[in-house]
Motif scaffolding. Structure first.
Motif, short mmCIF file in Angstrom:
data_model
loop_
_atom_site.label_atom_id
_atom_site.label_comp_id
_atom_site.label_asym_id
_atom_site.label_seq_id
_atom_site.Cartn_x
_atom_site.Cartn_y
_atom_site.Cartn_z
N SER A 61 1.05 -2.14 -5.69
CA SER A 61 1.00 -1.51 -4.38
C SER A 61 -0.34 -0.88 -4.08
CB SER A 61 1.91 -0.34 -4.34
OG SER A 61 3.23 -0.84 -4.24
N PHE A 62 -1.08 -0.64 -5.23
CA PHE A 62 -2.45 -0.26 -5.09
C PHE A 62 -3.57 -1.03 -5.96
CE2 PHE A 62 0.42 3.01 -4.58
CZ PHE A 62 -0.03 3.93 -3.16
N LEU A 63 -4.83 -1.24 -5.43
CA LEU A 63 -5.94 -1.75 -6.21
C LEU A 63 -6.96 -0.69 -6.30
CD1 LEU A 63 -6.15 -5.52 -4.88
CD2 LEU A 63 -5.44 -4.71 -7.21
N PRO A 64 -7.83 -0.59 -7.25
CA PRO A 64 -9.04 0.30 -7.35
C PRO A 64 -9.95 0.10 -6.11
CG PRO A 64 -8.64 -1.00 -9.48
CD PRO A 64 -7.58 -1.54 -8.39
N PRO A 65 -10.38 1.19 -5.83
CA PRO A 65 -11.40 0.98 -4.40
C PRO A 65 -12.66 0.27 -4.47
CG PRO A 65 -11.48 3.18 -5.41
CD PRO A 65 -10.52 2.60 -6.15
N LEU A 66 -13.01 -0.37 -3.53
CA LEU A 66 -14.43 -0.66 -3.49
C LEU A 66 -15.30 0.48 -3.36
CD1 LEU A 66 -12.43 -2.96 -2.04
CD2 LEU A 66 -14.62 -4.18 -1.38
N GLN A 67 -16.54 0.24 -3.89
CA GLN A 67 -17.60 1.50 -4.02
C GLN A 67 -18.70 0.89 -2.91
OE1 GLN A 67 -16.84 3.98 -8.06
NE2 GLN A 67 -18.68 2.76 -7.56
N ASP A 183 -11.89 5.28 -15.03
CA ASP A 183 -10.94 4.51 -15.59
C ASP A 183 -11.16 3.10 -14.99
OD1 ASP A 183 -7.91 4.95 -13.64
OD2 ASP A 183 -9.82 5.46 -13.10
N LEU A 184 -11.26 2.70 -13.77
CA LEU A 184 -11.46 1.72 -12.95
C LEU A 184 -12.61 1.30 -12.34
CD1 LEU A 184 -7.78 1.21 -12.35
CD2 LEU A 184 -9.03 -0.06 -14.03
N VAL A 236 -2.29 0.07 -14.71
CA VAL A 236 -2.58 1.41 -14.88
C VAL A 236 -2.74 2.16 -13.94
CG1 VAL A 236 -3.43 3.31 -16.04
CG2 VAL A 236 -2.84 1.20 -17.68
N TYR A 237 -3.72 1.50 -13.05
CA TYR A 237 -4.29 2.37 -11.82
C TYR A 237 -3.17 2.18 -10.77
CZ TYR A 237 -6.73 3.24 -7.57
OH TYR A 237 -7.34 3.80 -6.41
N ASP A 238 -2.23 1.17 -10.58
CA ASP A 238 -1.35 1.02 -9.68
C ASP A 238 -0.31 2.00 -10.06
OD1 ASP A 238 0.26 -0.40 -7.55
OD2 ASP A 238 1.46 -0.55 -9.29
N ALA A 239 0.16 2.15 -11.27
CA ALA A 239 1.31 3.13 -11.87
C ALA A 239 1.04 4.53 -11.41
CB ALA A 239 1.54 3.01 -13.26
#
Length: 514
Positions: A61-67, A183-184, A236-239
Motif C-alpha cells: 500500500s506504500f512505496l518509499p517517497p521520491l526525493q 532505511d529506504l 519493511v517500509y510498507d509494513a
C-alpha cells in the motif's frame, strides 16, 4: 525585493504550510530545500521480483517517497526553471530521466508561474500512470546491466558545466536538523548507483549548492544491496507505514464497542478483527489462567483465528506468557498419539513411543517403562497378568484373601476402609494387605470411575467427563463437537442430528458407582 524574489518567498511559505515537516525542508540560507513526495498507489498494487524461474510478488500500500532536491535561481520563475535533483530507490535511471523531462515541460507550460506545488502534485498523483506503472512494479533482476550510451535526460547541458561524475551519481543529503528515514530513501539503498536525475543550469550555481550540502556518498568498498534486498526494504517500509496508518485510525472494539485509536487497539492478523487492548488483555489472561490455552482465539463469535505469540506476550506479560507457552506445548504433545510421559514423579518428561512394542525409555532420566501400565518394563508379559500374579504371590506369602472382583464390592471395601476406625483399618490391612488397600484398590477405583463416567472424544480420543447439560459436547482439547449418546461428530447443523436420529438432546442419566 524584486518580483521573482517575492514569488519565491510566497511559494516556499505556502509549501511549508501545506506540507508537513516530514515532507518539506527549506534551507534558510538560500531559496533551496528538499521535498519528499509519497506517490498514491491504486488498490491491489503489487511489487514483483523475478529471479530465474522464481517470481516473488507481494501486495503493498506504500512505496518509499521520491526525493526532490531543488534550488531556485534568481530569475525563477520569470525566466529559469528550478535546478533540481530527483532521487528514488525503486525507479530506474531512465524512468527518473523521463520524470525530470516532464517536470521541465511543466515549467515551460506554466508561462512564468511558480511550479513547485504543481511538480509535487504531478509526482504524487500521476507519476506512476505517466511511467505506465498501473498495478505492478517489476523490479529488475540482479543480472549485470549494460549502461545506456545515450541515456535519456531532461536536458543536455554542456559537459563542462556539469559537476564531477561522482557528484551526480548520488543525491544530496540534508543536515541533521531535517528528520529523515534512513532505511529506504538514503541513496546507499538504491537499486542502481545511477538512479538519480539532475537538472543543473550552470556550473557556478551547482558548485555553490554543493558547498552548502553535506555529501552522503557510500563507501566505494561496500557492496550495494541486491534487488532482493531492495524488495525486502520495500516490504519493511510498507509494513511500517501501514502500522502508522492503523495507529492513527479510529476503530470500534468488537467487545466493548468503544471507539478508540488504533494505537490503543490490537488487530488479529488471521481475521482482521480489531479489539481494544484492555478487552483483549483481559480475555487472554482469563483463558490462560484457567488453563484453556486453546481458547486464546479471536473473541468474535464463530471466528477461529487468534493472536500471534508476540501479541499474546505483549498483552499478558512475561509470567503468564511462560504459562501459556508451556501449556500450549503440553496440549500439543497430548494430542500426539505417539507421545507418552515418563511416570516418575520427579521427571514427567515427554517420551516418543516406539511403534514396534509397548516399551518406552525416557531420554531425560533413562527410566524404561511399559506404556500400557506405566510401570517398570516387564517384557512381553501381560500387564494385568503380572499384576494378578504379584497379588497372588503376596496373598500366598501373607495368607491374605482376594480383593472383591466386582466394582460394587471394591467400592464397598474402600468405603469400609476409608471411614472405619483404626481397629477396623488394621483388621482390613491384615486381611488384604496395607499396600494393596492403599495402592491397588485406589487404582482400581480410579480406572473404574473413568470407565464409568467418561468417554473418548471421537476426534482426538481425549477422555471427556459430562456431569450436566445437553448431549452436545465440545472437546476442550481439539474443539470437536460430538454427541454424547452415540459419539457422532457434529457439524454446524448439529440440531439435525437430534431431530432425524434416535439420540435425544436432553437425555441425561446421573452417574453412580452402584
Amino acid at each position: 525585493m524584486n518580483a521573482d524574489e517575492a514569488d519565491q518567498e510566497d511559494e516556499l511559505l505556502a509549501l511549508q504550510s501545506i506540507l508537513g515537516s516530514d515532507e518539506f525542508f527549506r534551507k534558510e540560507s538560500k531559496n533551496a530545500g528538499e521535498i519528499r513526495v509519497s506517490v498514491e498507489l491504486p488498490a491491489d498494487f503489487s511489487v514483483a521480483l523475478k529471479e530465474g524461474e522464481t517470481l516473488r510478488q507481494y501486495e503493498i500500500s506504500f512505496l518509499p517517497p521520491l526525493q526532490l532536491t531543488f534550488d531556485l535561481p534568481e530569475d525563477y520563475p520569470s525566466l529559469s526553471p528550478p535546478s533540481f535533483t530527483l532521487t528514488c530507490s525503486w525507479l530506474t535511471q531512465t524512468q527518473l530521466s523521463l520524470l525530470g523531462a516532464h517536470l521541465t515541460d511543466l515549467f515551460r507550460a506554466s508561462g512564468g508561474a511558480v511550479v513547485l506545488f504543481i511538480w509535487v502534485m504531478f509526482l504524487k498523483e500521476d507519476a506512476l500512470r505517466f511511467l505506465d506503472i498501473l498495478s505492478l512494479l517489476e523490479l529488475p533482476s540482479d543480472e549485470p546491466r549494460t549502461p545506456d550510451p545515450n541515456p535519456a535526460s531532461p536536458s543536455e547541458p554542456n559537459k563542462d558545466q556539469l559537476p564531477p561524475e561522482s557528484e551526480t551519481k548520488d543525491s544530496l543529503s540534508r543536515d541533521d536538523s531535517f528528520p529523515r528515514e534512513p532505511d529506504l530513501s538514503d541513496p546507499s539503498l538504491e537499486a542502481d548507483p545511477m538512479e538519480t536525475v539532475s537538472e543543473v543550469p550552470n556550473a557556478s550555481e551547482s558548485d555553490a549548492r554543493m558547498s552548502d550540502w553535506t555529501r552522503d556518498t557510500p563507501d566505494p568498498g561496500e557492496p550495494r544491496p541486491t534487488h532482493l534486498g531492495l524488495l525486502t526494504q520495500l516490504l519493511v517500509y510498507d509494513a511500517t507505514q501501514q502500522q502508522r496508518r492503523f495507529a492513527s485510525t479510529v476503530f470500534d472494539c468488537g467487545v466493548c464497542y468503544t471507539s478508540r485509536l488504533g494505537s490503543d487497539c490490537v488487530q488479529l492478523p488471521g481475521c482482521g478483527h480489531v479489539f481494544c487492548r484492555a478487552c483483549l488483555t483481559q480475555f487472554c489472561k482469563l483463558q490462560i489462567t484457567e488453563g484453556n490455552v486453546r481458547g486464546v482465539t479471536c473473541p468474535q463469535s464463530a471466528c477461529t483465528a487468534g493472536p500471534t505469540p508476540a501479541q499474546v506476550k505483549s498483552l499478558v506479560g512475561e509470567e503468564l506468557f511462560s504459562r501459556y507457552d508451556r501449556l500450549l506445548l503440553q496440549n500439543t504433545l497430548d494430542a500426539m498419539p505417539d507421545v507418552v510421559y515418563c511416570p516418575r514423579l520427579s521427571c514427567g518428561a515427554a517420551v516418543i513411543q516406539e511403534t514396534s512394542g509397548a516399551a518406552a525409555v525416557c531420554s531425560v532420566c533413562g527410566f524404561a517403562f511399559c506404556v500400557a501400565c506405566r510401570k517398570t518394563y516387564h517384557g512381553r508379559e501381560d500387564c494385568q497378568g503380572k499384576k494378578n500374579r504379584r497379588t497372588k504371590e503376596e496373598q500366598k506369602q501373607g495368607e491374605r484373601v482376594d480383593l472383591p472382583q466386582t466394582a460394587e464390592g471394591i467400592k464397598a471395601l474402600w468405603d469400609d476402609y476409608s471411614s472405619g476406625s483404626k481397629q477396623r483399618k488394621r483388621l482390613l490391612e491384615a486381611r488384604y494387605g496395607r499396600e494393596i488397600l492403599r495402592n491397588s484398590l485406589e487404582d482400581c477405583l480410579s480406572e473404574n470411575w473413568m470407565e464409568t463416567n467418561s468417554k473418548y472424544c471421537p476426534h482426538c480420543f481425549c477422555r471427556i467427563e459430562k456431569n450436566q447439560g445437553c448431549n452436545i459436547m465440545t472437546c476442550s482439547r481439539c474443539g470437536q463437537m460430538f454427541c454424547w449418546a452415540c459419539l457422532a461428530k457434529l457439524s454446524n447443523h448439529r440440531s439435525a442430528h437430534f431431530q432425524d436420529g434416535s439420540c435425544s438432546l436432553w437425555e441425561y442419566d446421573p452417574y453412580s458407582y452402584s
